[in-house]
Design a protein around this motif. Structure first.
Motif, PDB file in Angstrom:
ATOM      1  N   ILE A  28       0.823  -1.214   0.000  1.00 46.92           N
ATOM      2  CA  ILE A  28       0.000   0.000   0.000  1.00 46.92           C
ATOM      3  C   ILE A  28       0.857   1.264   0.000  1.00 46.92           C
ATOM      4  O   ILE A  28       0.325   2.375   0.016  1.00 46.92           O
ATOM      5  CB  ILE A  28      -0.999   0.026   1.176  1.00 46.92           C
ATOM      6  CG1 ILE A  28      -0.294  -0.013   2.529  1.00 46.92           C
ATOM      7  CG2 ILE A  28      -1.988  -1.122   1.042  1.00 46.92           C
ATOM      8  CD1 ILE A  28      -1.213   0.271   3.711  1.00 46.92           C
ATOM      9  N   LEU A  29       2.163   1.083  -0.055  1.00 50.91           N
ATOM     10  CA  LEU A  29       3.063   2.219  -0.230  1.00 50.91           C
ATOM     11  C   LEU A  29       3.471   2.336  -1.694  1.00 50.91           C
ATOM     12  O   LEU A  29       3.192   3.347  -2.340  1.00 50.91           O
ATOM     13  CB  LEU A  29       4.315   2.058   0.638  1.00 50.91           C
ATOM     14  CG  LEU A  29       5.384   3.151   0.458  1.00 50.91           C
ATOM     15  CD1 LEU A  29       4.856   4.497   0.920  1.00 50.91           C
ATOM     16  CD2 LEU A  29       6.663   2.781   1.203  1.00 50.91           C
ATOM     17  N   ILE A  73       2.923   5.768   6.074  1.00 49.35           N
ATOM     18  CA  ILE A  73       3.173   4.336   5.878  1.00 49.35           C
ATOM     19  C   ILE A  73       4.674   4.054   5.876  1.00 49.35           C
ATOM     20  O   ILE A  73       5.133   3.053   6.442  1.00 49.35           O
ATOM     21  CB  ILE A  73       2.505   3.851   4.571  1.00 49.35           C
ATOM     22  CG1 ILE A  73       0.989   4.006   4.674  1.00 49.35           C
ATOM     23  CG2 ILE A  73       2.869   2.397   4.296  1.00 49.35           C
ATOM     24  CD1 ILE A  73       0.268   3.808   3.363  1.00 49.35           C
ATOM     25  N   ALA A  74       5.446   4.932   5.247  1.00 48.11           N
ATOM     26  CA  ALA A  74       6.906   4.746   5.250  1.00 48.11           C
ATOM     27  C   ALA A  74       7.448   4.760   6.677  1.00 48.11           C
ATOM     28  O   ALA A  74       8.333   3.965   7.036  1.00 48.11           O
ATOM     29  CB  ALA A  74       7.573   5.838   4.412  1.00 48.11           C
ATOM     30  N   THR A 120       8.866   0.414  -3.274  1.00 45.26           N
ATOM     31  CA  THR A 120       8.580  -0.838  -3.977  1.00 45.26           C
ATOM     32  C   THR A 120       7.251  -1.401  -3.486  1.00 45.26           C
ATOM     33  O   THR A 120       6.667  -0.918  -2.518  1.00 45.26           O
ATOM     34  CB  THR A 120       9.672  -1.886  -3.709  1.00 45.26           C
ATOM     35  OG1 THR A 120       9.593  -2.310  -2.325  1.00 45.26           O
ATOM     36  CG2 THR A 120      11.062  -1.333  -4.001  1.00 45.26           C
ATOM     37  N   ASP A 121       6.800  -2.473  -4.157  1.00 45.88           N
ATOM     38  CA  ASP A 121       5.631  -3.184  -3.661  1.00 45.88           C
ATOM     39  C   ASP A 121       6.073  -4.287  -2.698  1.00 45.88           C
ATOM     40  O   ASP A 121       7.257  -4.363  -2.319  1.00 45.88           O
ATOM     41  CB  ASP A 121       4.783  -3.737  -4.816  1.00 45.88           C
ATOM     42  CG  ASP A 121       5.484  -4.831  -5.620  1.00 45.88           C
ATOM     43  OD1 ASP A 121       6.539  -5.347  -5.189  1.00 45.88           O
ATOM     44  OD2 ASP A 121       4.956  -5.191  -6.690  1.00 45.88           O
ATOM     45  N   SER A 122       5.173  -5.152  -2.302  1.00 44.05           N
ATOM     46  CA  SER A 122       5.482  -6.167  -1.293  1.00 44.05           C
ATOM     47  C   SER A 122       6.408  -7.259  -1.810  1.00 44.05           C
ATOM     48  O   SER A 122       6.967  -8.022  -1.023  1.00 44.05           O
ATOM     49  CB  SER A 122       4.183  -6.801  -0.773  1.00 44.05           C
ATOM     50  OG  SER A 122       3.407  -7.306  -1.839  1.00 44.05           O
ATOM     51  N   GLY A 124       9.010  -6.386  -3.702  1.00 42.74           N
ATOM     52  CA  GLY A 124      10.257  -5.695  -3.977  1.00 42.74           C
ATOM     53  C   GLY A 124      10.349  -5.118  -5.375  1.00 42.74           C
ATOM     54  O   GLY A 124      11.399  -4.609  -5.765  1.00 42.74           O
ATOM     55  N   VAL A 125       9.248  -5.173  -6.141  1.00 41.87           N
ATOM     56  CA  VAL A 125       9.243  -4.600  -7.496  1.00 41.87           C
ATOM     57  C   VAL A 125       9.152  -3.082  -7.376  1.00 41.87           C
ATOM     58  O   VAL A 125       8.243  -2.570  -6.712  1.00 41.87           O
ATOM     59  CB  VAL A 125       8.064  -5.141  -8.324  1.00 41.87           C
ATOM     60  CG1 VAL A 125       8.055  -4.507  -9.715  1.00 41.87           C
ATOM     61  CG2 VAL A 125       8.134  -6.663  -8.427  1.00 41.87           C
ATOM     62  N   PRO A 126      10.053  -2.334  -7.998  1.00 43.65           N
ATOM     63  CA  PRO A 126      10.050  -0.883  -7.835  1.00 43.65           C
ATOM     64  C   PRO A 126       8.755  -0.239  -8.300  1.00 43.65           C
ATOM     65  O   PRO A 126       8.132  -0.689  -9.273  1.00 43.65           O
ATOM     66  CB  PRO A 126      11.232  -0.417  -8.700  1.00 43.65           C
ATOM     67  CG  PRO A 126      12.113  -1.611  -8.819  1.00 43.65           C
ATOM     68  CD  PRO A 126      11.196  -2.799  -8.814  1.00 43.65           C
ATOM     69  N   TRP A 127       8.365   0.827  -7.587  1.00 41.70           N
ATOM     70  CA  TRP A 127       7.195   1.592  -8.015  1.00 41.70           C
ATOM     71  C   TRP A 127       7.440   2.154  -9.405  1.00 41.70           C
ATOM     72  O   TRP A 127       8.560   2.529  -9.756  1.00 41.70           O
ATOM     73  CB  TRP A 127       6.942   2.745  -7.044  1.00 41.70           C
ATOM     74  CG  TRP A 127       5.760   3.568  -7.452  1.00 41.70           C
ATOM     75  CD1 TRP A 127       4.442   3.264  -7.266  1.00 41.70           C
ATOM     76  CD2 TRP A 127       5.778   4.829  -8.132  1.00 41.70           C
ATOM     77  NE1 TRP A 127       3.647   4.256  -7.789  1.00 41.70           N
ATOM     78  CE2 TRP A 127       4.443   5.226  -8.336  1.00 41.70           C
ATOM     79  CE3 TRP A 127       6.802   5.657  -8.597  1.00 41.70           C
ATOM     80  CZ2 TRP A 127       4.091   6.421  -8.967  1.00 41.70           C
ATOM     81  CZ3 TRP A 127       6.465   6.840  -9.240  1.00 41.70           C
ATOM     82  CH2 TRP A 127       5.123   7.209  -9.414  1.00 41.70           C
TER      83      TRP A 127
END
Length: 291
Positions: A28-29, A73-74, A120-122, A124-127
């Motif tokens: 969710i970040l 969230i961060a 990144t998502d959960s 580890g894929v970069p935003w």
């Protein structure tokens, strides 16, 4: 600027380290429907908005708020990583159960982030900035914004059931409440566009549609289902007035082709594709080998 958010952010403290849940919060970040996406989406929609006044203010206000959610969230992810075990041995020494949870942590949190959140998502894929849409058409954008808030609220509600930490739940409760407001807000903004005479359905409303194609195709439901009972005909989309108020739905239970089956010409020989002319050559080669 984010004083009301920061107050809650520092109240909502986790009970202790939980690197595995920190990894889940990354969705969710920096996920497709995460706060980094909606914050940038609303800001770009606002910056690109050519209507000064309430619509531009709406977009920039909400985009700014969502940046506060990014920070919240961060910060929570960083707190969940505080004093988390850095090795399986360390985790197992503290508590066998902690050792099991250690396997669900994201090593990049420690190796790349130094114990902090990542964009990144959960997994580890970069935003990716491709997640954001700012088309310049407010009706199109506002409808997507409703979807973005719905998907975001759905993911937060799922995360809520994945933790027993009261501090984390407090933060998630706040995000759920704001997502409720934002869903309703964007739906109200859609109605406001209509009331102001700026946009209607379908998008784009200003396009000069063909009368012939509109009558034949714009409100016809085509049934391609193998189901013999045609249950799709029972839906609101198969009969009655269309939501745009410009036509009546009708149901076509046996759609027909409106053109012959396409046959492509031979391809450019310089590209060495398999062309129709090759078929005879292949057959002749097979025959010669058999005889």
């Amino acid at each position: 600027m984010f004083s009301h958010i920061k107050d809650l952010q520092f109240e909502a403290k986790p009970d202790g380290p939980d690197a595995a849940f920190a990894r889940r919060l990354q969705e969710i970040l920096g996920g497709k429907w995460g706060e980094m996406t909606v914050a940038n989406q609303y800001l770009y929609q606002g910056w690109n908005c050519r209507l000064p006044g309430k619509y531009k203010d709406l977009l920039l206000d909400v985009g700014t708020e969502e940046m506060g959610h990014v920070e919240m969230i961060a910060t929570m992810i960083t707190r969940l990583l505080e004093n988390a075990p850095l090795s399986l041995q360390e985790a197992a020494d503290d508590n066998p159960m902690v050792g099991a949870i250690y396997g669900g942590s994201n090593p990049a949190h420690f190796i790349h982030g130094g114990g902090g959140a990542l964009p990144t998502d959960s997994n580890g894929v970069p935003w990716n900035a491709a997640f954001i849409t700012a088309s310049g058409n407010l009706m199109a954008d506002f409808q997507l914004n409703v979807t973005a808030e719905a998907q975001g609220r759905l993911q937060v509600s799922r995360l809520f059931n994945m933790t027993d930490d009261p501090g984390v739940k407090q933060m998630l409760r706040f995000l759920l409440a704001r997502d409720t407001m934002h869903q309703n807000m964007w739906m109200a903004a859609i109605e406001q566009l209509k009331e102001d005479g700026l946009e209607e359905m379908p998008v784009p409303d200003a396009f000069p549609d063909s009368k012939e194609f509109t009558e034949q195709f714009s409100y016809t439901y085509l049934d391609f289902s193998p189901s013999p009972d045609g249950s799709a005909a029972e839906g609101r989309w198969a009969a009655g007035p269309a939501p745009d108020g410009k036509g009546e739905f009708r149901y076509d239970h046996s759609p027909r082709a409106h053109a012959p089956e396409p046959v492509l010409p031979p391809g450019d020989p310089r590209l060495y594709g398999t062309n129709p002319g090759m078929a005879g050559k292949v057959v002749n080669k097979v025959k010669s080998k058999l005889t």
